[in-house]
Write a protein that holds these residues in place. Structure first.
Motif, mmCIF file in Angstrom:
data_model
loop_
_atom_site.group_PDB
_atom_site.id
_atom_site.type_symbol
_atom_site.label_atom_id
_atom_site.label_comp_id
_atom_site.label_asym_id
_atom_site.label_seq_id
_atom_site.Cartn_x
_atom_site.Cartn_y
_atom_site.Cartn_z
ATOM 1 N N ALA A 1 -0.344 -10.421 -9.506
ATOM 2 C CA ALA A 1 -0.788 -9.025 -9.583
ATOM 3 C C ALA A 1 -0.758 -8.368 -8.208
ATOM 4 O O ALA A 1 -0.338 -7.206 -8.067
ATOM 5 N N LEU A 2 -1.189 -9.097 -7.187
ATOM 6 C CA LEU A 2 -1.150 -8.543 -5.833
ATOM 7 C C LEU A 2 0.282 -8.366 -5.343
ATOM 8 O O LEU A 2 0.592 -7.395 -4.636
ATOM 9 N N ASP B 1 2.710 5.643 -3.966
ATOM 10 C CA ASP B 1 3.207 4.892 -5.117
ATOM 11 C C ASP B 1 4.548 5.481 -5.552
ATOM 12 O O ASP B 1 5.130 6.310 -4.868
ATOM 13 N N VAL C 1 -1.948 6.398 -1.956
ATOM 14 C CA VAL C 1 -2.758 5.304 -2.509
ATOM 15 C C VAL C 1 -3.318 4.485 -1.347
ATOM 16 O O VAL C 1 -2.799 4.559 -0.230
ATOM 17 N N ARG D 1 1.614 -5.251 -6.933
ATOM 18 C CA ARG D 1 1.019 -4.082 -6.248
ATOM 19 C C ARG D 1 1.733 -3.817 -4.936
ATOM 20 O O ARG D 1 2.002 -2.663 -4.581
ATOM 21 N N ARG D 2 2.036 -4.889 -4.177
ATOM 22 C CA ARG D 2 2.759 -4.702 -2.910
ATOM 23 C C ARG D 2 4.146 -4.128 -3.143
ATOM 24 O O ARG D 2 4.652 -3.345 -2.344
ATOM 25 N N PRO E 1 -1.950 -1.731 0.391
ATOM 26 C CA PRO E 1 -2.095 -3.005 -0.331
ATOM 27 C C PRO E 1 -2.776 -4.045 0.560
ATOM 28 O O PRO E 1 -2.845 -3.889 1.777
ATOM 29 N N SER F 1 -4.704 -11.292 0.669
ATOM 30 C CA SER F 1 -4.213 -11.752 -0.637
ATOM 31 C C SER F 1 -4.472 -13.240 -0.819
ATOM 32 O O SER F 1 -4.910 -13.675 -1.886
ATOM 33 N N GLN G 1 5.003 -2.098 -5.591
ATOM 34 C CA GLN G 1 4.945 -0.752 -6.159
ATOM 35 C C GLN G 1 4.605 0.332 -5.141
ATOM 36 O O GLN G 1 4.756 1.504 -5.428
ATOM 37 N N VAL G 2 4.098 -0.049 -3.987
ATOM 38 C CA VAL G 2 3.736 0.945 -2.972
ATOM 39 C C VAL G 2 4.615 0.767 -1.745
ATOM 40 O O VAL G 2 5.149 -0.311 -1.508
#
Length: 199
Positions: A59-60, A127, A133, A63-64, A136, A142, A66-67
């Motif tokens: 998940a992390l 994002d 946003v 997220r990394r 991350p 992480s 996507q941004v």
């Protein structure tokens, strides 16, 4: 001079499993419940912790991915004083900023030092839609979050399994005591008769 005999090592006997005329069926069942509980505590806890840690790590990583970081420029001067400070607030203030990326020009707010002049360059995270946003988590953050999640889930899972095993063993012990009471109610009167009423 007397000679001392060599010490003998007594092997550990798993009394619940070995053949014994005093061993009851409930003893064997309890032994298997205890063994299965500890195997599940160790293996189940480790597998649950590993699965949770893998889930958080992926998940992390998503997220990394996507941004992304962009360079923005303040469109006006930042306020000179920070609003009243609350629990986790830092000394920075919000100011309007403009940036461009592959999807065109965007405007939004960025956190900067108080009193920063217009035209100051700041780094922002955006994002896929161009909205700002929070950044991350870093690799170290992480890793820490992944490890802590895995350890916590492993501990909770192991504790839950151990509690279930304790409940099962408690039920077996209560059943054994009830059987003993029933057996004593049959044997007790005869025992008292044979012992002259003193038993």
């Amino acid at each position: 001079m007397t000679r001392t005999p060599p010490e003998t090592i007594t092997p550990i006997r798993l009394w619940r499993w070995r053949r014994n005329p005093l061993r009851r069926h409930g003893d064997l069942v309890e032994a298997w419940v205890v063994l299965l509980t500890w195997v599940l505590v160790v293996l189940g806890g480790a597998l649950a912790g590993w699965a949770a840690a893998s889930s958080v790590d992926s998940a992390l990583a998503v997220r990394r991915d996507q941004v992304h970081e962009v360079r923005a420029v303040l469109t006006g001067p930042a306020p000179k004083t920070a609003p009243s400070r609350g629990g986790y607030d830092d000394d920075r203030v919000w100011a309007k900023a403009r940036w461009a990326d592959g999807r065109g020009a965007h405007t939004g707010k960025a956190k900067v030092s108080p009193g920063a002049p217009a035209g100051t360059a700041v780094d922002l995270w955006t994002d896929g839609t161009g909205r700002t946003v929070p950044p991350p988590a870093s690799q170290a953050e992480s890793m820490l979050q992944t490890v802590l999640t895995g350890v916590l889930v492993a501990q909770i899972t192991g504790t839950a399994v151990w509690g279930g095993g304790r409940l099962a063993c408690g039920s077996l012990v209560r059943r054994r005591l009830a059987e003993w009471d029933e057996e004593w109610s049959r044997v007790g009167p005869e025992w008292r008769r044979l012992s002259g009423g003193r038993g």
